[in-house]
Design a protein around this motif. Structure first.
Motif, PDB file in Angstrom:
ATOM      1  N   UNK A  52       0.476  -1.161   0.256  1.00 53.98           N
ATOM      2  CA  UNK A  52       0.211  -0.064  -0.367  1.00 53.98           C
ATOM      3  C   UNK A  52       0.796   1.211   0.166  1.00 53.98           C
ATOM      4  N   UNK A  53       1.979   1.320   0.589  1.00 59.24           N
ATOM      5  CA  UNK A  53       2.824   2.425   0.979  1.00 59.24           C
ATOM      6  C   UNK A  53       3.442   2.318  -0.532  1.00 59.24           C
ATOM      7  N   UNK A  54       4.154   1.425  -1.110  1.00 59.61           N
ATOM      8  CA  UNK A  54       4.454   1.360  -2.198  1.00 59.61           C
ATOM      9  C   UNK A  54       3.964   1.448  -3.006  1.00 59.61           C
ATOM     10  N   UNK A  55       2.216   2.085  -3.414  1.00 61.27           N
ATOM     11  CA  UNK A  55       1.558   1.945  -4.199  1.00 61.27           C
ATOM     12  C   UNK A  55       0.900   3.777  -4.631  1.00 61.27           C
ATOM     13  N   UNK A  56       1.020   4.178  -2.846  1.00 61.90           N
ATOM     14  CA  UNK A  56       0.726   5.269  -2.712  1.00 61.90           C
ATOM     15  C   UNK A  56       2.225   6.759  -3.446  1.00 61.90           C
ATOM     16  N   UNK A  57       3.077   6.216  -2.854  1.00 63.44           N
ATOM     17  CA  UNK A  57       4.609   6.554  -3.688  1.00 63.44           C
ATOM     18  C   UNK A  57       4.954   6.487  -4.667  1.00 63.44           C
ATOM     19  N   UNK A  58       4.375   5.179  -5.748  1.00 66.14           N
ATOM     20  CA  UNK A  58       4.126   5.541  -7.022  1.00 66.14           C
ATOM     21  C   UNK A  58       3.497   6.214  -7.629  1.00 66.14           C
ATOM     22  N   UNK A  59       2.579   7.345  -7.042  1.00 61.08           N
ATOM     23  CA  UNK A  59       2.255   8.145  -8.220  1.00 61.08           C
ATOM     24  C   UNK A  59       3.085  10.039  -7.702  1.00 61.08           C
ATOM     25  N   UNK A  60       4.541   9.524  -7.062  1.00 63.77           N
ATOM     26  CA  UNK A  60       5.377  10.549  -7.095  1.00 63.77           C
ATOM     27  C   UNK A  60       3.863  12.008  -5.730  1.00 63.77           C
ATOM     28  N   UNK A  61       3.742  11.681  -5.111  1.00 61.93           N
ATOM     29  CA  UNK A  61       3.754  12.548  -3.929  1.00 61.93           C
ATOM     30  C   UNK A  61       4.838  13.168  -3.350  1.00 61.93           C
TER      31      UNK A  61
END
Length: 441
Positions: A52-61
């Motif tokens: 989940x955290x990896x997916x969040x980081x994938x959107x380049x926040x």
């Protein structure tokens, strides 16, 4: 890299602590099947939490950039979390399969079948009715996830294919969310781990949907056209100047942008070598390092449309030391070019030595570097292919007051690793060595 390591282990430790608080190991009988069930729950929560955290980081926040040290470090954490999630998901899968394997090998008696679980109410009853579906979906989603992560880790897997296949992880993730929500022990939802995991799953699902809808970096995108092209064939470098047709928020020296020359290939990160003048012009220096970049000199032409997303990065030359030592290897000179142009206009009072190590020298580029360095009052040291290799010993000999400097490095990762190690051996504080990572996969 310290913030990346702290973040990775911090996520793992927090999730582990929440699992232990929900069901302490000493509170259950020490029997194989009971402990197996406990470990299945634990490994599943850690795996989906990391994913989940990896997916969040994938959107380049971008709001995570200051803490992690830039988008390049954020992607390194994304990679580690993906590997960690794969290892824990594999453990989770092995634990679910272990009893039938042991029975088949004659090492374990077939467990007695228990009756159906006591019927729950409301949501719990719905979850119980979906267990079979969730188990099947989870197994196939795990297989897909494992394959896609392995492909992402294979450097020989072409980027143009990676760009497309990696997006499929968002689909697999959404299936794994359903699997996790249905199959997590229902009592855990009433513990602290429940709302924390729910928050991660919701944020991760929103990120996955954003990826599938091509919304990543939407607010930081601009369209442009190629305005100028310069080729330096001896060193395999292509300089491309573009003229923006949309809004650009400006950038700082040392930052980079994702540039899309070919929609089929997808965006590639390139450092911006020009300072922002508000005139809509950006310049990039692109080294022919792979199949795609080697084709650009033959395929790009003035007037071609371009998409740009950014800026990103924390290679910002901010430090509290009176001196700075810049070290560039090959195409890693690009952020320093932009910084020198900035210093020529707005000096910051620091004493700067720039060491540029290059296997092949281009007289025109070296001449421009000397002019930029002179204008910025930067002391330039050029080491060409036949010179003695650049080492920490050589740097400290040329700059006797190196201990009052912070180090800024951009170049090949192996070169950077050796310099960091040798500077640390001379007791340079870890936070005083700043490195731009070339690899975003």
């Amino acid at each position: 890299m310290k913030p990346v390591k702290l973040s990775f282990w911090g996520i793992a430790i927090v999730l582990t602590g929440l699992c232990l608080a929900a069901e302490p190991p000493f509170s259950v009988p020490y029997e194989f099947l009971v402990l197996r069930a406990l470990l299945i729950n634990y490994s599943g929560i850690i795996a989906i939490g990391m994913m989940s955290v990896a997916m969040i980081l994938a959107v380049r926040p971008v709001f995570f950039e200051p803490f992690l040290g830039g988008l390049d470090k954020m992607y390194r954490l994304h990679k580690w979390l993906g590997i960690g999630a794969l290892l824990m998901a594999s453990t989770h899968w092995l634990l679910t399969q272990a009893p039938q394997w042991l029975v088949g090998l004659g090492l374990m008696a077939r467990p007695a079948r228990h009756g159906a679980p006591a019927p729950g109410e409301g949501v719990q009853q719905f979850f119980q009715s979906q267990r079979g579906l969730a188990e099947g979906i989870g197994e196939w989603a795990f297989y897909a996830t494992a394959l896609l992560i392995v492909l992402a880790l294979l450097k020989r897997f072409p980027y143009r294919h990676f760009f497309k296949t990696h997006r499929l992880l968002a689909v697999a993730y959404l299936f794994l969310v359903f699997h996790s929500v249905v199959l997590m022990k229902f009592s855990y939802w009433r513990e602290a781990v429940g709302p924390v995991l729910a928050g991660l799953l919701m944020a991760g699902s929103a990120a996955a949907l954003g990826i599938l809808c091509s919304r990543v970096g939407q607010s930081r995108r601009a369209v442009a056209v190629i305005d100028e092209i310069s080729r330096h064939q001896d060193i395999h470098v292509l300089e491309v100047a573009i003229l923006l047709k949309g809004r650009w928020r400006g950038h700082q020296a040392g930052q980079f942008a994702f540039v899309t020359f070919d929609a089929q290939e997808g965006p590639h990160p390139f450092t911006i070598t020009s300072v922002w003048n508000g005139d809509g012009r950006l310049r990039f220096a692109i080294k022919a390092l792979g199949d795609y970049t080697q084709t650009l000199p033959a395929t790009l032409k003035v007037g071609d449309p371009v998409k740009v997303e950014g800026p990103y990065g924390q290679f910002n030359f901010i430090g509290n030391k009176p001196r700075q030592i810049w070290i560039a290897g090959g195409i890693g000179i690009t952020p320093f070019v932009a910084r020198m142009k900035k210093l020529a206009r707005q000096p910051d009072g620091k004493i700067v030595d720039l060491f540029y190590s290059t296997a092949r020298a281009d007289d025109e580029i070296i001449s421009r570097l000397r002019r930029d360095a002179q204008a910025a009052k930067v002391t330039l040291h050029v080491l060409k292919g036949g010179d003695t290799p650049l080492t920490v010993e050589r740097i400290t000999r040329v700059v006797p007051k190196w201990q009052s400097s912070d180090i800024w490095f951009c170049g090949p990762s192996g070169f950077g690793h050796d310099l960091r190690r040798d500077f640390r051996a001379r007791r340079l504080p870890a936070e005083d060595f700043h490195q731009e990572l070339f690899e975003l996969r």
